[in-house]
Write a protein that holds these residues in place. Structure first.
Motif, PDB file in Angstrom:
ATOM      1  N   ILE A  33      -9.434 -18.403  22.173  1.00 49.86           N
ATOM      2  CA  ILE A  33      -8.562 -17.230  22.323  1.00 49.86           C
ATOM      3  C   ILE A  33      -7.100 -17.664  22.259  1.00 49.86           C
ATOM      4  O   ILE A  33      -6.292 -17.057  21.550  1.00 49.86           O
ATOM      5  N   GLU A  34      -6.755 -18.713  22.993  1.00 53.78           N
ATOM      6  CA  GLU A  34      -5.368 -19.198  22.996  1.00 53.78           C
ATOM      7  C   GLU A  34      -4.925 -19.602  21.588  1.00 53.78           C
ATOM      8  O   GLU A  34      -3.810 -19.276  21.167  1.00 53.78           O
ATOM      9  N   ALA A  35      -5.794 -20.297  20.857  1.00 55.53           N
ATOM     10  CA  ALA A  35      -5.449 -20.711  19.495  1.00 55.53           C
ATOM     11  C   ALA A  35      -5.303 -19.499  18.575  1.00 55.53           C
ATOM     12  O   ALA A  35      -4.398 -19.443  17.744  1.00 55.53           O
ATOM     13  N   ALA A  36      -6.182 -18.524  18.730  1.00 51.93           N
ATOM     14  CA  ALA A  36      -6.128 -17.325  17.885  1.00 51.93           C
ATOM     15  C   ALA A  36      -4.876 -16.498  18.157  1.00 51.93           C
ATOM     16  O   ALA A  36      -4.417 -15.762  17.287  1.00 51.93           O
ATOM     17  N   LEU A  37      -4.320 -16.628  19.348  1.00 54.13           N
ATOM     18  CA  LEU A  37      -3.101 -15.891  19.710  1.00 54.13           C
ATOM     19  C   LEU A  37      -1.829 -16.639  19.320  1.00 54.13           C
ATOM     20  O   LEU A  37      -0.729 -16.123  19.506  1.00 54.13           O
ATOM     21  N   ALA A  38      -1.963 -17.837  18.768  1.00 49.25           N
ATOM     22  CA  ALA A  38      -0.796 -18.637  18.380  1.00 49.25           C
ATOM     23  C   ALA A  38       0.042 -17.887  17.349  1.00 49.25           C
ATOM     24  O   ALA A  38      -0.471 -17.112  16.542  1.00 49.25           O
ATOM     25  N   GLY A  39       1.316 -18.158  17.385  1.00 52.95           N
ATOM     26  CA  GLY A  39       2.261 -17.460  16.528  1.00 52.95           C
ATOM     27  C   GLY A  39       1.935 -17.510  15.052  1.00 52.95           C
ATOM     28  O   GLY A  39       2.107 -16.520  14.345  1.00 52.95           O
ATOM     29  N   HIS A  40       1.446 -18.646  14.562  1.00 53.28           N
ATOM     30  CA  HIS A  40       1.175 -18.757  13.126  1.00 53.28           C
ATOM     31  C   HIS A  40      -0.024 -17.926  12.680  1.00 53.28           C
ATOM     32  O   HIS A  40      -0.222 -17.721  11.485  1.00 53.28           O
ATOM     33  N   LEU A  41      -0.823 -17.419  13.621  1.00 53.91           N
ATOM     34  CA  LEU A  41      -1.958 -16.551  13.283  1.00 53.91           C
ATOM     35  C   LEU A  41      -1.699 -15.092  13.653  1.00 53.91           C
ATOM     36  O   LEU A  41      -2.554 -14.237  13.424  1.00 53.91           O
ATOM     37  N   ARG A  42      -0.555 -14.809  14.220  1.00 51.85           N
ATOM     38  CA  ARG A  42      -0.234 -13.472  14.732  1.00 51.85           C
ATOM     39  C   ARG A  42      -0.319 -12.385  13.671  1.00 51.85           C
ATOM     40  O   ARG A  42      -0.683 -11.256  13.955  1.00 51.85           O
ATOM     41  N   HIS A  43       0.024 -12.731  12.432  1.00 53.05           N
ATOM     42  CA  HIS A  43       0.026 -11.735  11.364  1.00 53.05           C
ATOM     43  C   HIS A  43      -1.378 -11.374  10.881  1.00 53.05           C
ATOM     44  O   HIS A  43      -1.557 -10.412  10.148  1.00 53.05           O
TER      45      HIS A  43
END
Length: 107
Positions: A33-43
Motif C-alpha cells: 500500500i505504501e509503495a502504491a501511494l508513492a508519488g511516482h505512481l500517484r497518476h
C-alpha cells in the motif's frame, strides 16, 4: 499508517488489494500500500499502482531477484528467472493475476 484509515485513495487501495491478493500477509500488504501511494505512481489508477507495487514487493522480498542482479545478471534475465517464484507467491496469496514475460505486463 493505520489499517483501514486514511484518505479515500488509501481506503480504495486497501479494498482493491484485498480483492487482488486476498491472502496477502499484513507484513506484506502495508508495504505494498505504501509503495502504491508513492508519488511516482500517484497518476495511475489504484489497480495499476497496486499491481506494480505488489509485483515489486514479491520480486524483491520473496525471490532471488536482487541476488541475481548482484551476480551480474541483466535486469530482464533476472526477471525471467524469478517469474515462477513470483507466480507461486501470487498464487499462495490468492491472486488470479500472474506475472508474464510480455513487455506490456507493466512490471
Amino acid at each position: 499508517m493505520q489499517r483501514g484509515g486514511g484518505t479515500k485513495r488509501q481506503k480504495d487501495m486497501r479494498k482493491q488489494l484485498r480483492l487482488m491478493a486476498p491472502r496477502i500477509p499484513f507484513s506484506d500488504s502495508e508495504p505494498v500500500i505504501e509503495a502504491a501511494l508513492a508519488g511516482h505512481l500517484r497518476h495511475l489508477p489504484p489497480s495499476i499502482a497496486l499491481w506494480q507495487a505488489l509485483a515489486a514487493r514479491v520480486r524483491h522480498e520473496h525471490t532471488d531477484y536482487d541476488a541475481l542482479l548482484e551476480d551480474g545478471y541483466e535486469r530482464d534475465a533476472a526477471r525471467f528467472f524469478v517469474i515462477d517464484d513470483m507466480n507461486a507467491v501470487l498464487e499462495h496469496w490468492g491472486s488470479a493475476r500472474r506475472v508474464t514475460c510480455d513487455a506490456d505486463d507493466g512490471v
